[in-house]
Structures are given as C-alpha cells and as structure tokens.
Design an enzyme around this catalytic site. Structure first.
Site, PDB file in Angstrom:
ATOM      1  CG  ASN A 126     120.338  -1.312 -40.747  1.00 20.42           C
ATOM      2  OD1 ASN A 126     120.512  -2.512 -40.966  1.00 20.42           O
ATOM      3  ND2 ASN A 126     119.170  -0.801 -40.434  1.00 20.42           N
ATOM      4  CB  CYS A 129     116.998  -3.598 -42.316  1.00 15.90           C
ATOM      5  SG  CYS A 129     115.257  -3.411 -41.979  1.00 15.90           S
ATOM      6  CG  ASN A 190     119.258  -5.350 -37.450  1.00 14.38           C
ATOM      7  OD1 ASN A 190     118.147  -5.312 -36.907  1.00 14.38           O
ATOM      8  ND2 ASN A 190     119.686  -4.391 -38.240  1.00 14.38           N
ATOM      9  N   GLY A 215     114.512  -8.679 -28.472  1.00 19.76           N
ATOM     10  CA  GLY A 215     114.169  -8.953 -27.076  1.00 19.76           C
ATOM     11  C   GLY A 215     114.757 -10.266 -26.576  1.00 19.76           C
ATOM     12  N   GLY A 241     121.152  -7.556 -28.535  1.00 19.90           N
ATOM     13  CA  GLY A 241     120.123  -8.576 -28.761  1.00 19.90           C
ATOM     14  C   GLY A 241     119.632  -9.152 -27.450  1.00 19.90           C
ATOM     15  N   GLY A 242     118.530  -8.605 -26.968  1.00 17.31           N
ATOM     16  CA  GLY A 242     117.893  -9.190 -25.786  1.00 17.31           C
ATOM     17  C   GLY A 242     118.498  -8.811 -24.460  1.00 17.31           C
ATOM     18  N   GLY A 263     118.043  -2.282 -26.653  1.00 16.70           N
ATOM     19  CA  GLY A 263     116.936  -1.812 -27.474  1.00 16.70           C
ATOM     20  C   GLY A 263     115.592  -2.070 -26.824  1.00 16.70           C
TER      21      GLY A 263
HETATM   22  C1  LIG Z   1     111.087  -0.911 -33.145  1.00 19.32           C
HETATM   23  C2  LIG Z   1     112.488  -1.235 -33.565  1.00 19.32           C
HETATM   24  C3  LIG Z   1     113.123  -0.453 -34.523  1.00 19.32           C
HETATM   25  C4  LIG Z   1     114.439  -0.738 -34.925  1.00 19.32           C
HETATM   26  N1  LIG Z   1     115.054   0.061 -35.847  1.00 19.32           N
HETATM   27  C5  LIG Z   1     116.347  -0.201 -36.216  1.00 19.32           C
HETATM   28  C6  LIG Z   1     117.031   0.673 -37.106  1.00 19.32           C
HETATM   29  O1  LIG Z   1     116.514   1.703 -37.556  1.00 19.32           O
HETATM   30  N2  LIG Z   1     118.294   0.327 -37.448  1.00 19.32           N
HETATM   31  C7  LIG Z   1     118.947  -0.782 -36.959  1.00 19.32           C
HETATM   32  O2  LIG Z   1     120.113  -1.022 -37.299  1.00 19.32           O
HETATM   33  N3  LIG Z   1     118.322  -1.596 -36.071  1.00 19.32           N
HETATM   34  C8  LIG Z   1     117.059  -1.326 -35.698  1.00 19.32           C
HETATM   35  N4  LIG Z   1     116.434  -2.144 -34.783  1.00 19.32           N
HETATM   36  C9  LIG Z   1     117.173  -3.299 -34.221  1.00 19.32           C
HETATM   37  C10 LIG Z   1     117.806  -2.944 -32.864  1.00 19.32           C
HETATM   38  O3  LIG Z   1     118.743  -1.903 -32.971  1.00 19.32           O
HETATM   39  C11 LIG Z   1     118.507  -4.173 -32.250  1.00 19.32           C
HETATM   40  O4  LIG Z   1     119.525  -4.615 -33.122  1.00 19.32           O
HETATM   41  C12 LIG Z   1     117.540  -5.323 -32.017  1.00 19.32           C
HETATM   42  O5  LIG Z   1     116.282  -4.851 -31.589  1.00 19.32           O
HETATM   43  C13 LIG Z   1     118.079  -6.329 -30.996  1.00 19.32           C
HETATM   44  O6  LIG Z   1     118.312  -5.714 -29.742  1.00 19.32           O
HETATM   45  P1  LIG Z   1     117.207  -5.740 -28.536  1.00 19.32           P
HETATM   46  O7  LIG Z   1     116.803  -7.156 -28.373  1.00 19.32           O
HETATM   47  O8  LIG Z   1     117.926  -5.153 -27.366  1.00 19.32           O
HETATM   48  O9  LIG Z   1     116.072  -4.881 -29.001  1.00 19.32           O
HETATM   49  C14 LIG Z   1     115.121  -1.856 -34.368  1.00 19.32           C
HETATM   50  C15 LIG Z   1     114.475  -2.657 -33.398  1.00 19.32           C
HETATM   51  C16 LIG Z   1     113.182  -2.352 -32.988  1.00 19.32           C
HETATM   52  C17 LIG Z   1     112.526  -3.220 -31.944  1.00 19.32           C
END
Ligand SMILES: Cc1cc2nc3c(=O)[nH]c(=O)nc-3n(C[C@H](O)[C@H](O)[C@H](O)COP(=O)(O)O)c2cc1C
Length: 303
Positions: A126, A129, A190, A215, A241-242, A263
């Site tokens: 990661n 972030c 991310n 999302g 991502g989403g 996610g």
């Molecule tokens: C509450 C929350 C916590 C997250 N924590 C991490 C993390 O610890 N490490 C990381 O690489 N990405 C983290 N992410 C990012 C997700 O892994 C992902 O890359 C991002 O949410 C996009 O995907 P999604 O739209 O399906 O959620 C986090 C996302 C959310 C919403």
C-alpha cells in the site's frame, strides 16, 4: 464452480478472479474466514504497518453520493500482533495476500519479511493511501515506488502486488516504475482524494478533513487506469474501484484486469456480493462462448 473461472496471477492459483479488497473487513481471522466461505478466490487483509497505530479520530467514514469517503489513518495492531491473527486466516483454503505499509522502504522491508515468514501467500504494497501523506507520497513518485518495490522483492520469495493510486497525473509512469523494479502484479486502484463539508457548521466532516473516495463514483476512473496500465505495462493487473456487480467485474476484465477486488459494495450488499459476482461472470462466459476468464482479459484492447 466450473474451471472456466480459475485464473493464475503472479503464480497464485485462484479458484476464481474475485478478491476481497484491502481494509474493508479489517483483520479479524473469523470475519475473513466468512468471506472465504462466500466463495472468493483470494483475500487481502487490512494494511499492516511496522507498529501499532490508532488511526484518526472519528468521524473516519461518511457516506456520500455514489460511495464512501474514508479517512481512517491506517489503524492497525502492528505487524507483530497481527501475526497471531494471520495464523487463523491462514487456515482458509484460498491465498491470503497481506497488505502492508511503511513510511520508509526499510519499514516496508521489515513488515514484508515478517508477514511472509508467518505464512502470507503474497504481499500487497500500500503505497497509495490518500489520507496518510507519508504513505500516499511514495506512490506518487516513480523513484520512491522503485525503491520500495526493489527492497521488498529483494527479501521475500512470495509474489509482490503493488497497489497504485489514481491521485497521479500519469498512472502508467508509476506502473512502469513498479514493473521495472520487479513487481509481480499491480493492483489498480486505491481511493481518490476527496472531501465533504457540513454546510450547517461549515466544518469538514472527516476528522482528517481530506479522505479517500471509494464506490461506484470512482469506477470509470479505475477502469481507465486498468486499461491504460494493461495496455502499456507487461505485468498482470488486479482491478479495484467501484465494483458492485458482475457487470462491473466483466468490464474491468475486458479493460485488462486478470482479477478484481471488491470493497465498498460489501457495505451495500453484504457477503452476497461475492457469490453474485462469481456466478454472474461464470454465466457471462458461458453465454458468450468463452472457454476461460483468460480469454476475456483485455479483450476491449482490440478496438
Ligand atoms: C473503510 C475503508 C478502508 C480501507 N482500508 C484500506 C487499507 O487498509 N489498505 C488499502 O490498500 N486500501 C484500503 N482501502 C481501499 C480499498 O481497498 C479499495 O482500494 C477502494 O475502496 C476502492 O475499491 P471499492 O470502490 O470497491 O471500495 C479502504 C477502503 C475503505 C472504504
């Protein structure tokens, strides 16, 4: 589930291309075991750092139109305490990818060594972030990306996934840096730097003020990143991502993803989302006459 769905990415053999994304369900061994029971091909843990961090104070998460905004601040128990939880997670029958972070390449090296020694099947770096500046900045600079990837690759024998940020001008440049340093796979992407303000109080809602947007709102950006990276860099890409349904998953695979991560959709649809996406991809392959997921990867590039 038919073998049409099995994929190999960075030498990891997955029963299907659907993974849990990092950070979504924390690190509890029991919760992650339930995700495995929901059918996923692999799980990614919450990001683990060299030492315990409490993260930012609340509010750390807020729902906005089309997604969530989070500024957690990378709370985690630290690598030494996490290793106990990893033992529980390791009992599951799918590969466990441990997401790790550090503020320096030395810290990435230390954490990677410890989690791989403790049984991680792969690590995901990661470096992206968006609300912890020291970490997000690594992923915006090709030289720093190279340094971190090279260091981790020099100490671990397991596959290394590098998770990229959409918060850059040219994601291909960063992906190329990771590839030149030897990353085995790239995860894209991310969260996107974003914020929300309460108009009654005038205050930014997140304690960290700026957080990361996830999302459906970021899906078209993530699809574009996967498309650009897979067109120009010869390293397998994991799309993230989403993704909320099988149609989204197929779109990412057509864009060039060899696997995908889910996610935010877990918050909307619970663990059913994994099952529905896996079944949906399988039915699509059959309907379109594809023999395997592999045949679908990057199919949109021919146009
Ligand atoms: C509450 C929350 C916590 C997250 N924590 C991490 C993390 O610890 N490490 C990381 O690489 N990405 C983290 N992410 C990012 C997700 O892994 C992902 O890359 C991002 O949410 C996009 O995907 P999604 O739209 O399906 O959620 C986090 C996302 C959310 C919403």
């Amino acid at each position: 589930m038919g073998s049409k769905l099995s994929v190999e990415i960075a030498k990891l053999k997955l029963r299907n291309p659907v993974m849990l994304a990092a950070g979504i369900l924390g690190i509890s061994g029991l919760t992650l075991t339930r995700v495995v029971e929901a059918g996923v091909g692999a799980i990614v843990t919450k990001s683990i750092g060299p030492m315990q961090r409490v993260g930012f104070s609340n509010p750390t998460i807020v729902e906005v139109d089309c997604g969530f905004l989070n500024g957690m601040g990378l709370p985690n128990p630290g690598v030494d305490a996490f290793i106990e939880e990893l033992k529980v997670i390791k009992k599951s029958e799918v590969p466990v990818i441990v997401s790790i972070f550090g503020f320096t390449s030395q810290q990435f090296e230390t954490v990677a060594t410890k989690v791989v020694d403790a049984g991680a099947d792969a690590v995901e770096l990661n470096i992206s972030c968006p609300h912890v500046n020291e970490v997000g900045e690594i992923g915006q600079n090709p030289q720093s990306v190279k340094e971190v990837v090279k260091r981790v690759k020099s100490v671990v024998s397991k596959p290394v996934f590098t998770k990229l940020s959409p918060n850059v001008t040219d994601v291909v440049k960063i992906a190329k840096a990771a590839a030149e340093a030897g990353t085995d796979a790239i995860t894209a992407v991310n969260t996107l730097r974003a914020m929300a303000i309460d108009i009654e109080t005038g205050r930014p809602i997140l304690a960290s003020k700026i957080g990361g947007l996830s999302g459906p709102a970021i899906k078209p950006i993530a699809v574009r990143c996967v498309y650009e990276i897979s067109k120009h860099v010869d390293v397998p890409v994991v799309g993230c991502g989403g993704i909320s349904n099988w149609q989204d998953a197929v779109e990412f695979i057509l864009a060039g993803a060899s696997a995908i991560q889910i996610g935010t959709a877990v918050a909307y649809y619970d663990f059913n989302v994994f099952h529905d996406v896996i079944e949906g991809i399988q039915a699509y392959l059959v309907r379109k006459g594809y023999g395997s997921v592999e045949e679908l990867i990057g199919a949109s590039h021919k146009y």
